[in-house]
Design a protein around this motif. Structure first.
Motif, PDB file in Angstrom:
ATOM      1  N   ARG A   8       1.033  -6.225   4.099  1.00  0.00           N
ATOM      2  CA  ARG A   8       2.131  -6.206   5.068  1.00  0.00           C
ATOM      3  C   ARG A   8       3.260  -5.281   4.661  1.00  0.00           C
ATOM      4  O   ARG A   8       4.363  -5.362   5.200  1.00  0.00           O
ATOM      5  N   ARG A   9       3.002  -4.394   3.671  1.00  0.00           N
ATOM      6  CA  ARG A   9       4.054  -3.459   3.275  1.00  0.00           C
ATOM      7  C   ARG A   9       3.418  -2.100   2.968  1.00  0.00           C
ATOM      8  O   ARG A   9       2.523  -2.001   2.112  1.00  0.00           O
ATOM      9  N   TYR A  10       3.888  -1.072   3.653  1.00  0.00           N
ATOM     10  CA  TYR A  10       3.370   0.291   3.473  1.00  0.00           C
ATOM     11  C   TYR A  10       4.537   1.201   3.095  1.00  0.00           C
ATOM     12  O   TYR A  10       5.507   1.314   3.842  1.00  0.00           O
TER      13      TYR A  10
ATOM     14  N   ALA B 126       8.845  -3.788  10.447  1.00  0.00           N
ATOM     15  CA  ALA B 126       9.350  -4.198   9.132  1.00  0.00           C
ATOM     16  C   ALA B 126       8.374  -3.870   8.011  1.00  0.00           C
ATOM     17  O   ALA B 126       8.769  -3.817   6.845  1.00  0.00           O
ATOM     18  N   MET B 127       7.108  -3.649   8.343  1.00  0.00           N
ATOM     19  CA  MET B 127       6.150  -3.467   7.245  1.00  0.00           C
ATOM     20  C   MET B 127       6.004  -2.007   6.798  1.00  0.00           C
ATOM     21  O   MET B 127       5.376  -1.745   5.783  1.00  0.00           O
ATOM     22  N   VAL B 128       6.607  -1.068   7.512  1.00  0.00           N
ATOM     23  CA  VAL B 128       6.502   0.345   7.104  1.00  0.00           C
ATOM     24  C   VAL B 128       7.868   0.827   6.602  1.00  0.00           C
ATOM     25  O   VAL B 128       8.856   0.741   7.333  1.00  0.00           O
ATOM     26  N   VAL B 129       7.901   1.284   5.356  1.00  0.00           N
ATOM     27  CA  VAL B 129       9.178   1.746   4.776  1.00  0.00           C
ATOM     28  C   VAL B 129       9.001   3.126   4.145  1.00  0.00           C
ATOM     29  O   VAL B 129       7.883   3.526   3.807  1.00  0.00           O
ATOM     30  N   LEU B 130      10.096   3.841   3.995  1.00  0.00           N
ATOM     31  CA  LEU B 130      10.065   5.153   3.333  1.00  0.00           C
ATOM     32  C   LEU B 130      10.264   4.973   1.829  1.00  0.00           C
ATOM     33  O   LEU B 130      11.086   4.157   1.403  1.00  0.00           O
TER      34      LEU B 130
ATOM     35  N   VAL C 244      -3.458   0.505  -3.233  1.00  0.00           N
ATOM     36  CA  VAL C 244      -2.998  -0.858  -2.947  1.00  0.00           C
ATOM     37  C   VAL C 244      -2.621  -1.517  -4.267  1.00  0.00           C
ATOM     38  O   VAL C 244      -3.379  -1.457  -5.236  1.00  0.00           O
ATOM     39  N   PHE C 245      -1.446  -2.092  -4.289  1.00  0.00           N
ATOM     40  CA  PHE C 245      -0.885  -2.688  -5.505  1.00  0.00           C
ATOM     41  C   PHE C 245      -0.714  -4.188  -5.262  1.00  0.00           C
ATOM     42  O   PHE C 245      -0.087  -4.597  -4.291  1.00  0.00           O
ATOM     43  N   ARG C 246      -1.295  -5.002  -6.166  1.00  0.00           N
ATOM     44  CA  ARG C 246      -1.178  -6.447  -5.976  1.00  0.00           C
ATOM     45  C   ARG C 246      -1.156  -7.164  -7.327  1.00  0.00           C
ATOM     46  O   ARG C 246      -1.931  -6.818  -8.218  1.00  0.00           O
TER      47      ARG C 246
ATOM     48  N   CYS D 112       0.856  -1.183   0.000  1.00  0.00           N
ATOM     49  CA  CYS D 112       0.000   0.000   0.000  1.00  0.00           C
ATOM     50  C   CYS D 112       0.892   1.233   0.000  1.00  0.00           C
ATOM     51  O   CYS D 112       1.765   1.378   0.854  1.00  0.00           O
ATOM     52  N   LEU D 113       0.667   2.064  -0.987  1.00  0.00           N
ATOM     53  CA  LEU D 113       1.393   3.326  -1.061  1.00  0.00           C
ATOM     54  C   LEU D 113       0.597   4.356  -0.279  1.00  0.00           C
ATOM     55  O   LEU D 113      -0.610   4.469  -0.454  1.00  0.00           O
ATOM     56  N   LEU D 114       1.283   5.085   0.591  1.00  0.00           N
ATOM     57  CA  LEU D 114       0.604   6.129   1.361  1.00  0.00           C
ATOM     58  C   LEU D 114       1.321   7.438   1.096  1.00  0.00           C
ATOM     59  O   LEU D 114       2.532   7.537   1.308  1.00  0.00           O
TER      60      LEU D 114
END
Ligand SMILES: [Zn+2]
Length: 359
Positions: free
Chosen positions: A287-289, A326-330, A167-169, A155-157
């Motif tokens: 599980r990835r933002y 681990a699931m939140v990244v810049l 949300v990209f899948r 998910c791009l925020l």
């Protein structure tokens, strides 16, 4: 067709694409080579819309912006020496607003103001330019920048003057066929009667509370209710004694430097953003933002850490604190997301339609 030496914008199949990112204030134009993934010759200019002409009627601004896109696309096609008589490049546009699957811009409050009729942008541009045209939402485009690199759904925020998400899948952005989705910024998270007003006219929306603009307003409110605390804060001591003269750069710097006053205000807004993220996680298990947007990236790692702390405090069902961390990244700290992403989408469409281009 041979590749002229020294011209990275031309491919053997002539598939270099003109890419544009139309935002509220800036129009970015570049050339993208889908084969190499290389973006080149990026130019930025003010958008001929509401930001420059605040009093012009919406239909006038719609026409001006479309004219500007046509002008820049033609200029880019002419500026490609050595390619004649090859066809002018296809055009891929990332646009700040909801876009239907057929390339109709349903609304663009930041570009030409609220209201106005939907603009069949893809149809208009392909009729005027006689090249394949693609028009998608700017965040949808941005998601494609990361989509080919991320093996897991994400998910791009974006946290800038407003808030948006996508949300990209499995190689695609999850959206309703009419463009709905990705509007977490307009989720009503504060139902109190005096909650902040959103640009859309709604009240208590996440974008009115946790965006850069929302945090700035919250700091000003906090300063009004606690003038002594504000006077001791880093922005006040750095010169913004009157909070009316405060801006997002000062807030970002203060939070980065660990200022307690501004950090406490930011935390109070992250309660709502974390609730939104927690909802996305709990409902569909993303599980990835990837955090983007000028405000979040100006604060950087500290913003990510504060959001993670709030997520851990609220709890993500079944996850440990380390797993939440681990699931939140810049995201990448540049403004090329839309250009690269829309170029990639166009590249994949052109490849799929290589025999018969029916975009
Ligand atoms: Zn709203």
């Amino acid at each position: 067709m041979a590749i002229p030496p020294g011209d990275p914008t031309v491919t053997e199949t002539g598939e270099a694409v003109t890419v544009m990112d139309v935002g509220g204030t800036t129009l970015r134009v570049g050339t993208f080579d889908p084969r190499s993934g290389r973006l080149s010759d990026v130019r930025r200019m003010p958008v001929d819309g509401m930001a420059r002409h605040p009093d012009a009627p919406v239909p006038v601004l719609q026409r001006q912006v479309v004219d500007q896109i046509v002008r820049e696309a033609e200029r880019r096609a002419e500026a490609r020496p050595g390619t004649a008589p090859a066809a002018p490049p296809a055009l891929a546009v990332a646009f700040a607003g909801p876009v239907a699957r057929d390339g109709t811009v349903l609304g663009a409050p930041t570009v030409w103001g609220a209201g106005g009729k939907p603009v069949p942008l893809r149809e208009d541009l392909s009729a005027r330019l006689s090249v394949p045209v693609l028009v998608v939402n700017d965040l949808t485009a941005a998601a494609w920048r990361y989509g080919t690199e991320s093996p897991v759904p994400f998910c791009l925020l974006t946290i800038s003057s407003g808030i948006g998400n996508k949300v990209f899948r499995d190689g695609d952005v999850l959206l309703d066929i009419e463009g709905y989705g990705g509007e977490l910024g307009h989720w009503t998270c504060d139902r109190s009667p005096d909650a902040p007003l959103c640009d859309c006219g709604g009240r208590g929306h996440l974008g009115a509370i946790a965006s850069g603009r929302g945090v700035l307003a919250a700091v000003r409110r906090a300063a009004a209710s606690d003038p002594t605390g504000y006077a001791r804060s880093a922005p006040a001591r750095a010169g913004a004694a009157d909070p009316r003269f405060l801006g997002n750069p000062e807030i970002a710097r203060a939070v980065r430097d660990g200022d307690p006053f501004t950090t406490a205000v930011l935390r109070s807004t992250l309660v709502h953003l974390a609730a939104a993220v927690g909802g996305v996680f709990a409902s569909i298990g993303i599980r990835r933002y990837v955090l983007m947007g000028g405000f979040a990236l100006a604060i950087g790692e500290r913003y990510r850490v504060l959001l993670v702390e709030e997520l851990v405090r609220q709890g993500c069902f079944g996850l440990t604190a380390a797993q939440v961390d681990a699931m939140v990244v810049l995201g990448e700290d540049d403004d090329d997301h839309g250009l690269i992403g829309v170029g990639r989408i166009m590249g994949s469409r052109l490849a799929a339609h290589r025999e018969k281009v029916t975009l």
